[in-house]
Write a protein that holds these residues in place. Structure first.
Motif, PDB file in Angstrom:
ATOM      1  N   UNK A   2       0.786  -1.113   0.012  1.00  0.00           N
ATOM      2  CA  UNK A   2      -0.086  -0.103  -0.029  1.00  0.00           C
ATOM      3  C   UNK A   2       0.694   1.110  -0.050  1.00  0.00           C
ATOM      4  N   UNK A   3       1.936   1.209   0.546  1.00  0.00           N
ATOM      5  CA  UNK A   3       2.730   2.491   0.821  1.00  0.00           C
ATOM      6  C   UNK A   3       3.690   2.672  -0.544  1.00  0.00           C
ATOM      7  N   UNK A  19      16.306   0.919  -5.035  1.00  0.00           N
ATOM      8  CA  UNK A  19      16.845   0.819  -3.300  1.00  0.00           C
ATOM      9  C   UNK A  19      15.895   2.118  -2.918  1.00  0.00           C
ATOM     10  N   UNK A  20      15.046   1.672  -1.908  1.00  0.00           N
ATOM     11  CA  UNK A  20      14.402   3.013  -1.264  1.00  0.00           C
ATOM     12  C   UNK A  20      15.313   4.073  -0.760  1.00  0.00           C
ATOM     13  N   UNK A 100       3.799   4.097  -7.098  1.00  0.00           N
ATOM     14  CA  UNK A 100       2.903   4.090  -6.172  1.00  0.00           C
ATOM     15  C   UNK A 100       2.783   2.474  -5.407  1.00  0.00           C
ATOM     16  N   UNK A 101       2.258   2.768  -4.363  1.00  0.00           N
ATOM     17  CA  UNK A 101       1.979   1.514  -3.948  1.00  0.00           C
ATOM     18  C   UNK A 101       1.269   0.308  -4.525  1.00  0.00           C
ATOM     19  N   UNK A 102       0.422   0.686  -5.359  1.00  0.00           N
ATOM     20  CA  UNK A 102      -0.429  -0.175  -6.098  1.00  0.00           C
ATOM     21  C   UNK A 102       0.575  -1.072  -7.258  1.00  0.00           C
ATOM     22  N   UNK A 120      12.446  -6.637  -1.682  1.00  0.00           N
ATOM     23  CA  UNK A 120      11.414  -6.262  -0.992  1.00  0.00           C
ATOM     24  C   UNK A 120      10.152  -6.543  -1.593  1.00  0.00           C
ATOM     25  N   UNK A 121      10.218  -6.387  -2.977  1.00  0.00           N
ATOM     26  CA  UNK A 121       9.200  -6.443  -3.890  1.00  0.00           C
ATOM     27  C   UNK A 121       9.399  -6.302  -5.354  1.00  0.00           C
ATOM     28  N   UNK A 122       8.339  -6.300  -6.149  1.00  0.00           N
ATOM     29  CA  UNK A 122       8.504  -6.255  -7.523  1.00  0.00           C
ATOM     30  C   UNK A 122       7.804  -5.111  -7.997  1.00  0.00           C
TER      31      UNK A 122
END
Length: 162
Positions: A2-3, A19-20, A100-102, A120-122
Motif C-alpha cells: 500500500x505504501x 533501493x528505497x 505508487x504502492x499499487x 522487498x518486492x517487484x
C-alpha cells in the motif's frame, strides 16, 4: 503493498533494481579500494570516504550476477546496514523514481527463501519491471559480524568519522 516509495534506480548488468531512497546515504564515483585478505569474494575491501572508512561490496557478485569491468558509469551507492555505512558497487545509478504502492507486488512465493529474502518486492511499471531491494537484509548475520569487526578495526586505527 500500500505504501508509495521513492527509490534510487541502479543498474546491474542488464537489470534494473530499486533501493528505497531512505536507505541511501549518498552516491559516489568509485575511488581507490584497499583490499583486505580472507574476505568473501564480493567484499572488495575498504575505502576512505571523506574521513569515514567503509567496507565496499560488489553488488553484482553479492547477487550472483555476471561480473563486468568497472566503467565511467560505475557508482558506489553508500547505504547504512545495521548502523554501518557500506558502499555497494553498481554499474550505474541513474535516477530517482516515485513508485505508487499499487504498482508494488510482493516477491513471488518461489523466491521467498532465506538466500534471497533481501527482495522487498517487484514494481510493475509501464514498460519495465523493477526489482526492489531491502539493503537491511542484503547481508546475513555472519556478514554483519564481519562488518562489525571492520568497524572495530577502523576505530582501533583511530580513523574518525566526519
Amino acid at each position: 503493498m500500500e505504501q508509495n516509495i521513492k527509490c534510487v534506480v541502479i543498474k546491474l548488468h542488464n537489470e534494473q533494481f530499486g533501493i528505497d531512497i531512505h536507505q541511501v546515504r549518498s552516491i559516489e564515483r568509485l575511488q581507490s579500494i584497499t583490499v583486505l585478505p580472507h574476505t568473501p569474494p564480493y567484499v572488495k575491501g575498504i575505502m576512505n570516504l571523506r574521513g569515514n572508512v567503509i567496507p565496499v561490496i560488489d553488488l553484482r557478485q553479492r547477487l550472483s550476477i555476471e561480473s563486468n569491468s568497472y566503467t565511467d558509469q560505475t557508482r558506489l551507492v553508500v547505504v547504512t546496514i545495521k548502523e554501518i555505512d557500506v558502499g555497494l558497487i553498481v554499474d550505474a545509478a541513474n535516477e530517482v523514481m516515485d513508485i505508487a504502492g499499487e504498482q508494488i507486488q510482493p516477491t513471488p512465493t518461489i523466491t521467498q527463501n532465506k538466500k534471497i529474502d533481501f527482495l522487498y518486492g517487484i514494481a510493475k511499471l509501464e514498460n519495465q519491471i523493477l526489482i526492489l531491494l531491502d539493503v537491511e537484509k542484503l547481508l546475513g548475520n555472519d556478514e554483519l559480524i564481519y562488518l562489525e569487526q571492520l568497524k572495530e578495526l577502523k576505530e582501533n586505527l583511530g580513523v574518525e568519522d566526519e
